[in-house]
Design an enzyme around this catalytic site. Structure first.
Site, mmCIF file in Angstrom:
data_model
loop_
_atom_site.group_PDB
_atom_site.id
_atom_site.type_symbol
_atom_site.label_atom_id
_atom_site.label_comp_id
_atom_site.label_asym_id
_atom_site.label_seq_id
_atom_site.Cartn_x
_atom_site.Cartn_y
_atom_site.Cartn_z
ATOM 1 N N LYS A 19 0.227 -3.072 -12.352
ATOM 2 C CA LYS A 19 0.992 -1.819 -12.306
ATOM 3 C C LYS A 19 2.338 -1.917 -13.022
ATOM 4 C CE LYS A 19 0.367 -3.181 -8.485
ATOM 5 N NZ LYS A 19 -0.132 -4.433 -7.862
ATOM 6 N N GLY B 83 -4.705 0.125 -4.190
ATOM 7 C CA GLY B 83 -5.717 -0.767 -3.635
ATOM 8 C C GLY B 83 -7.083 -0.116 -3.646
ATOM 9 N N ILE C 143 -7.956 2.844 -2.471
ATOM 10 C CA ILE C 143 -7.989 4.305 -2.520
ATOM 11 C C ILE C 143 -8.145 4.769 -3.977
ATOM 12 C CG2 ILE C 143 -6.747 6.428 -1.985
ATOM 13 C CD1 ILE C 143 -5.165 4.897 0.111
ATOM 14 N N GLY D 286 -0.797 -13.840 3.364
ATOM 15 C CA GLY D 286 -1.119 -13.537 1.980
ATOM 16 C C GLY D 286 -0.869 -12.095 1.580
ATOM 17 N N GLU E 205 4.168 -12.108 -1.374
ATOM 18 C CA GLU E 205 4.340 -13.304 -2.194
ATOM 19 C C GLU E 205 5.472 -14.170 -1.653
ATOM 20 O OE1 GLU E 205 2.362 -14.008 -4.700
ATOM 21 O OE2 GLU E 205 1.283 -12.099 -4.711
ATOM 22 N N ASP F 12 7.216 -2.412 -6.559
ATOM 23 C CA ASP F 12 5.766 -2.250 -6.613
ATOM 24 C C ASP F 12 5.385 -0.789 -6.393
ATOM 25 O OD1 ASP F 12 2.947 -3.641 -6.396
ATOM 26 O OD2 ASP F 12 3.073 -2.312 -4.669
ATOM 27 N N LYS G 156 3.677 2.036 -9.168
ATOM 28 C CA LYS G 156 2.488 2.813 -8.814
ATOM 29 C C LYS G 156 2.776 4.313 -8.888
ATOM 30 C CE LYS G 156 0.682 -0.817 -5.789
ATOM 31 N NZ LYS G 156 0.497 -1.266 -4.393
ATOM 32 N N GLY H 57 -5.100 -7.139 -0.286
ATOM 33 C CA GLY H 57 -6.201 -8.017 0.069
ATOM 34 C C GLY H 57 -7.197 -8.184 -1.066
#
Length: 394
Positions: free
Chosen positions: A96, A125, A127, A178, A181, A192, A196, A294
């Protein structure tokens, strides 16, 4: 259905997720030919013939017609995607940051090369927000898109509000699981979600807005005082990204913590899930919900893009093609909660009106109206201060 021969760049969380779902999926006729990775000494549970450390093994292979770009480095991703398109390969990307910075060029490259670049996995993710905006909402009736676009920060806020943990503990847990980061800045500082939002805006309204022009504030300065303030009013704080029409020919964007109440669709979006509210002129509000972080949810989203390529699918960028592009503006008045310590911090903010002013021994806050344009001008400076800002939903 087109026969696909796939080369993958990157074998991190998303790359491994894609590898697994590719083995189990029967929906696409695809062969995995090569996986390019950077670090030769890293242990991987892979068949050696698939592995390569040379990017050109994929780029120069005429049999490979789909490239899945799944690396972290935005600059390197840009070069790989650009080269792949020019060599006549279709591309699926999850990067992204790269897309937000170079989307105008990527749109033009697709026109010039006739190839397809799909990136639904980059935005939310699991969606399928971008394809829905392209196909279902391919009209000029959208009013706003509001969403939780970052699963990592949402997981942290869930632990803070639902489990009563402090920020540092919740962050550490997100890293161990996880979801975040080792350097979590992109997630918790709102970068982030901003990248997006830039991508989503291009498909929702047409224009590609430079990220640096958009106000962005994260959750990394949240304290127990801010949480207590919200809970006393039966509110939660969510990191929200929003693009909205402010007039017939204008849109505005921002990313910021926001107070949400029980009537808000995203109030119950918890853990690593994302939630997106789409508002239109005649259909009021519609809600999309799914995992935003994930290996398997994101890997499945990449596979969905790959499957679309097998059917020769391309984004048409319909809002750019059929409608006049709205202008970008930061002339929007927001009601803001500002918690601060020093009077010099408050002096940075030129409030148009202050409704509430609290001064305690350790914490102080004001609630007032301020123009988004003013917040953009001080964006870099306020991030250096020990203060927290959240927007009231209106």
């Amino acid at each position: 259905m087109k026969k696909l021969n796939i080369g993958i760049y990157g074998f991190g969380t998303v790359g491994q997720g894609l590898y697994t779902v590719l083995q189990k999926s029967k929906t696409v006729d695809a062969t995995l030919s090569a996986i390019c990775v950077k670090h030769e000494n890293k242990k991987r549970n892979l068949h050696l013939p698939l592995l390569t450390f040379d990017p050109n093994r994929i780029l120069d292979n005429p049999e490979i017609n789909v490239v899945a770009e799944l690396i972290d480095d935005a600059d390197e991703a840009y070069l790989l995607v650009k080269k792949a398109l020019k060599k006549g390969k279709n591309v699926v990307s999850g990067n992204k940051k790269m897309l937000a910075a170079h989307l105008e060029e990527m749109i033009q490259l697709q026109k010039e090369t006739g190839q397809s670049l799909l990136y639904d996995a980059s935005a939310c993710g699991s969606i399928p927000i971008i394809r829905n905006l392209e196909e279902y909402y391919d009209n000029d009736l959208l009013k706003s898109i509001t969403g939780i676009l970052n699963g990592s920060s949402n997981y942290i806020l869930t632990q803070i509000f639902r489990e009563g943990k402090d920020y540092a503990t919740a962050l550490k847990e997100a890293q161990e699981l996880g979801f975040a980061e080792s350097n979590p800045d992109a997630d918790v500082q709102g970068y982030d979600a901003l990248y997006k939002l830039v991508i989503i805006t291009a498909h929702a309204f047409g224009p590609v807005i430079p990220a640096e022009k958009v106000f962005r504030f994260g959750i990394d300065q949240i304290t127990n005082f801010d949480v207590r303030f919200a809970k006393e009013k039966n509110l939660k704080i969510k990191l929200v990204a929003k693009v909205t029409k402010t007039g017939k020919d204008e849109i505005t964007l921002f990313v910021a913590p926001e107070f949400v109440n029980k009537e808000n669709y995203i109030f119950n979006v918890e853990d690593e899930y994302n939630g997106v509210v789409i508002e239109g002129e005649f259909y009021d509000k519609q809600f999309m919900f799914g995992k935003g972080a994930g290996a398997y949810p994101t890997g499945s989203a990449v596979l969905s893009d790959i499957t679309a390529i097998s059917h020769q699918y391309k984004y048409e960028y319909k809002k750019r093609k059929y409608f006049a592009l709205p202008r970008f503006t930061n002339r929007l008045s927001l009601t803001v909660y500002l918690r601060y310590h020093q009077e010099e911090d408050l002096a940075l903010f030129d409030f148009d009106e202050i409704y509430e002013n609290y001064k305690g021994r350790e914490n102080r806050y004001v609630i007032g109206k301020i123009c988004l344009e003013k917040l953009v001008k001080i964006n870099n400076e306020i991030e250096k201060r020990q203060l927290f800002l959240a927007v009231f939903n209106e």
